[in-house]
Design an enzyme around this catalytic site. Sequence first.
Site, mmCIF file in Angstrom:
data_model
loop_
_atom_site.group_PDB
_atom_site.id
_atom_site.type_symbol
_atom_site.label_atom_id
_atom_site.label_comp_id
_atom_site.label_asym_id
_atom_site.label_seq_id
_atom_site.Cartn_x
_atom_site.Cartn_y
_atom_site.Cartn_z
ATOM 1 N N VAL A 133 0.843 -1.202 0.000
ATOM 2 C CA VAL A 133 0.000 0.000 0.000
ATOM 3 C C VAL A 133 0.870 1.242 0.000
ATOM 4 O O VAL A 133 1.722 1.416 0.881
ATOM 5 C CB VAL A 133 -0.927 0.030 1.229
ATOM 6 C CG1 VAL A 133 -1.821 1.268 1.189
ATOM 7 C CG2 VAL A 133 -1.776 -1.233 1.310
ATOM 8 N N LYS A 206 -6.084 -1.862 -2.039
ATOM 9 C CA LYS A 206 -5.371 -1.168 -0.962
ATOM 10 C C LYS A 206 -6.332 -0.726 0.131
ATOM 11 O O LYS A 206 -5.999 -0.777 1.327
ATOM 12 C CB LYS A 206 -4.621 0.028 -1.538
ATOM 13 C CG LYS A 206 -3.518 -0.363 -2.512
ATOM 14 C CD LYS A 206 -2.986 0.820 -3.284
ATOM 15 C CE LYS A 206 -1.916 0.416 -4.279
ATOM 16 N NZ LYS A 206 -1.463 1.551 -5.125
#
Length: 429
Positions: A133, A206
Amino acid sequence: MRTRPLKVALLGCGVVGSEVARIMTTHADDLTQRIGAPVELAGVAVRRPSKIREGIDPALITTDATALLKRGDIDIAIEVIGGIEPARTLITTAFEHGISVVSANKALLAQDGAALHAAAEQHGRDLYYEAAVAGAIPLVRPMRESLAGDKINRVMGIVNGTTNFILDKMDSTGAGYQEALDEATALGYAEADPTADVEGYDAAAKAAILAGIAFHTRVRLDDVYREGMTEVSAADFASAKRMGCTIKLLAILERAADGESVTARVHPAMIPLSHPLASVREAYNAVFVEAEAAGRLMFYGPGAGGAPTASAVLGDLVAVARNKLAEATGPGESAYTQLPVSPMGDVVTRYHISLDVADKPGVLAQVATTFAEHGVSIDTVRQQGKDGEASLVVVTHRAADAALSGTVEALRKLDTVRGVASIMRVEGE
């Protein structure tokens, strides 16, 4: 200091993997001092062994990743293959053979994170994934560790650099979507097939990972509401500017006011120019975290690219190696709250709706009545007419997404409404 090296298997050697190998080689002495033992690249699993890979000993190259993991001397595996398979099977195999794993695989973690965490715990091994992420931005570990004693209520961020680059160009130059996408492709920000980025799939993966960490509950990719940004137009940006806003593709994760559920969504939204996320330009990422005790925190930096992502991978490598030497493991999955993920219809926010209507008396009253019948309160209205046609822009007060959807459905049935040109949420106020 331990002299026997910790042996690392690198699974995948593309843009990120090659940067990981380069940094491991050029910074070997520093890594040794930081970890307390040398780390040695013991094998590199690839699909195309004939490809020349600068700085990597050809003797380390193999096409048999499974055999590399099973050979008995590997301590840590770095998985930068991406996708679901064979990455999932290889990570599971690593755990079964006593190997801790560092991964950058957002798609796999969003889909099967719970099962992978369970396998890591079963075998007493680490699973770290800072690079999954927001690239180089330290985000996963601060949320998982630094804020572990706090209560996170909201996370809102730009987590895809390609879409931010496109929207930034549309905002700053007046370019249309296709023109901005073409520039992003020419500069290498967008893939030949940009679907995963522009349709929000990358950001949604994410978002699922971040929501699980933030709210200590399991959130899968399927739980995340997703809208892409391909329909965002120059007219939308013109409207946003009149409101003192810009447009960003946002991942928004929220805990309900009663604390009994959470929501996770990805979609384009107007945000005020005064909001910190509005100033995030080019292909940068930024994530705004709102916690009960810490207050508002913002994490900002490059969200993609070989070197930035490799930086996050190497940070995880150092942490996992230190745990290995201490015969300990770091934090695993925290999903004790088991909160349900509410549907998008429960989300409450403001809306900007652009309608194409007939330019004649009574239209505005008809439209206002439709909003009122569905419990959506109007904040402002702007109308511009020409040659029997008109553009009507309505900005609402806060309302439930389900109520807004019902309103739009009813508006489309009105004879005086020729089309709903755009619907956009207004966030960050």
